[in-house]
Design a protein around this motif. Structure first.
Motif, PDB file in Angstrom:
ATOM      1  N   PRO A   1      42.506  41.063  63.758  1.00 51.78           N
ATOM      2  CA  PRO A   1      43.028  42.210  64.517  1.00 51.78           C
ATOM      3  C   PRO A   1      44.312  41.153  65.055  1.00 51.78           C
ATOM      4  O   PRO A   1      44.301  40.362  64.850  1.00 51.78           O
ATOM      5  CB  PRO A   1      42.304  42.555  65.539  1.00 51.78           C
ATOM      6  N   HIS A   2      46.123  41.771  64.806  1.00 47.27           N
ATOM      7  CA  HIS A   2      46.596  41.431  65.240  1.00 47.27           C
ATOM      8  C   HIS A   2      47.055  40.105  66.578  1.00 47.27           C
ATOM      9  O   HIS A   2      47.083  39.494  67.109  1.00 47.27           O
ATOM     10  CB  HIS A   2      48.333  41.998  65.092  1.00 47.27           C
ATOM     11  N   ALA A   3      46.046  41.575  68.139  1.00 46.58           N
ATOM     12  CA  ALA A   3      45.855  41.537  68.931  1.00 46.58           C
ATOM     13  C   ALA A   3      45.191  39.823  69.277  1.00 46.58           C
ATOM     14  O   ALA A   3      45.100  39.174  70.339  1.00 46.58           O
ATOM     15  CB  ALA A   3      45.200  42.135  70.069  1.00 46.58           C
ATOM     16  N   GLU A   4      44.052  39.920  67.994  1.00 45.23           N
ATOM     17  CA  GLU A   4      43.381  38.679  68.493  1.00 45.23           C
ATOM     18  C   GLU A   4      43.252  37.539  67.471  1.00 45.23           C
ATOM     19  O   GLU A   4      42.411  36.294  67.660  1.00 45.23           O
ATOM     20  CB  GLU A   4      41.660  38.995  68.656  1.00 45.23           C
ATOM     21  N   ALA A   5      44.811  36.990  66.392  1.00 39.76           N
ATOM     22  CA  ALA A   5      44.488  36.629  65.572  1.00 39.76           C
ATOM     23  C   ALA A   5      45.208  34.893  66.357  1.00 39.76           C
ATOM     24  O   ALA A   5      44.617  34.134  65.490  1.00 39.76           O
ATOM     25  CB  ALA A   5      45.699  36.775  64.365  1.00 39.76           C
ATOM     26  N   GLY A   6      46.004  34.999  66.548  1.00 37.15           N
ATOM     27  CA  GLY A   6      46.297  33.790  67.876  1.00 37.15           C
ATOM     28  C   GLY A   6      45.009  32.811  68.064  1.00 37.15           C
ATOM     29  O   GLY A   6      45.602  31.832  67.910  1.00 37.15           O
TER      30      GLY A   6
ATOM     31  N   ALA B   1      43.149  29.826  65.937  1.00 36.38           N
ATOM     32  CA  ALA B   1      43.657  28.307  67.111  1.00 36.38           C
ATOM     33  C   ALA B   1      41.842  27.772  67.037  1.00 36.38           C
ATOM     34  O   ALA B   1      41.617  26.177  67.039  1.00 36.38           O
ATOM     35  CB  ALA B   1      44.628  28.218  68.469  1.00 36.38           C
ATOM     36  N   GLU B   2      41.104  28.133  66.758  1.00 37.40           N
ATOM     37  CA  GLU B   2      39.843  28.092  67.137  1.00 37.40           C
ATOM     38  C   GLU B   2      38.811  27.604  65.536  1.00 37.40           C
ATOM     39  O   GLU B   2      38.662  26.844  65.966  1.00 37.40           O
ATOM     40  CB  GLU B   2      38.638  29.442  67.332  1.00 37.40           C
ATOM     41  N   LEU B   3      39.807  28.301  64.805  1.00 35.95           N
ATOM     42  CA  LEU B   3      39.002  27.216  63.486  1.00 35.95           C
ATOM     43  C   LEU B   3      39.723  26.556  63.581  1.00 35.95           C
ATOM     44  O   LEU B   3      39.438  25.262  62.564  1.00 35.95           O
ATOM     45  CB  LEU B   3      40.212  29.094  62.710  1.00 35.95           C
TER      46      LEU B   3
END
Length: 215
Positions: free
Chosen positions: A147-152, A156-158
């Motif tokens: 989801p766009h809202a969680e992508a950032g 970063a975690e990946l």
């Protein structure tokens, strides 16, 4: 079958210069991934140093599923005294997709066959440590939607966990293309599950050559 190798960093020209018995030797090392690119580098060296006596060259190019292409040129030096010694040093480095040109300004003193072999091989061996290498390896690929809202946050975690992200497209969702070593799919799935609370579903997307910098 070749699955990984080292090559020069893209877009960089690595140079070295030294003098022996008044002859000036200038070494160029650059990436080339086909013979046309290798010939372009050699032609550019000729254009840059048009008044030099010799523009000797050697290159080694990877060929997927086959032996590397190896070429060398003495460019007017006695046969076997320039291109072949240069090629031997390049092959000894283990690097592929690499072209080397040694430009010689003759200083008026003949070096003899042995002296030429030493001069040209040494020109390459002294230049190689300055080459910033990268590793190119065959990787498996998956795509996964976030989801766009969680992508950032997820991206970063990946990255923090060492996952290689080679592309992202934005549509209804943010679609990421991830790369991983063959046989490591389960590890990637575990990381995705932990980061997304099991909501992400990765889909196979073939394979590709992926580059990573050397430390």
């Amino acid at each position: 079958m070749l699955t990984s190798y080292e090559l020069p960093a893209d877009g960089e020209l690595f140079t070295h210069e030294w003098e022996i018995k008044r002859s000036r030797f200038i070494t160029w090392i650059q990436r080339a991934q086909n013979e046309e690119q290798a010939r372009d580098v050699i032609a550019r060296a000729r254009t840059t140093y048009p008044d030099a006596r010799h523009h000797c060259s050697a290159y080694v190019l990877s060929v997927e599923g086959s032996n590397p292409i190896e070429r060398s040129s003495d460019d007017g030096e006695p046969s076997g005294t320039a291109g072949k010694p240069m090629l031997d040093v390049v092959k000894g480095s283990g690097m592929l997709d690499i072209v080397v040109v040694v430009i010689r300004y003759f200083g008026g003193i003949k070096l003899g066959a042995g002296g030429l072999v030493h001069a040209y091989s040494n020109s390459v061996s002294e230049a190689l440590p300055s080459v910033r290498g990268v590793t190119r390896s065959k990787q498996e690929l998956v795509t996964v939607d976030f989801p766009h809202a969680e992508a950032g946050r997820i991206e970063a975690e990946l990255r923090n966990q060492g996952v290689t992200i080679i592309g992202v497209e934005y549509g209804r969702a943010a679609t990421y293309t991830l790369a991983f070593e063959p046989g490591k799919r389960s590890l990637l799935d575990d990381r995705l599950a932990a980061i997304t609370q099991g909501r992400a579903e990765a889909k196979e997307a073939g394979h590709a050559w992926v580059e990573s910098r050397q430390d």
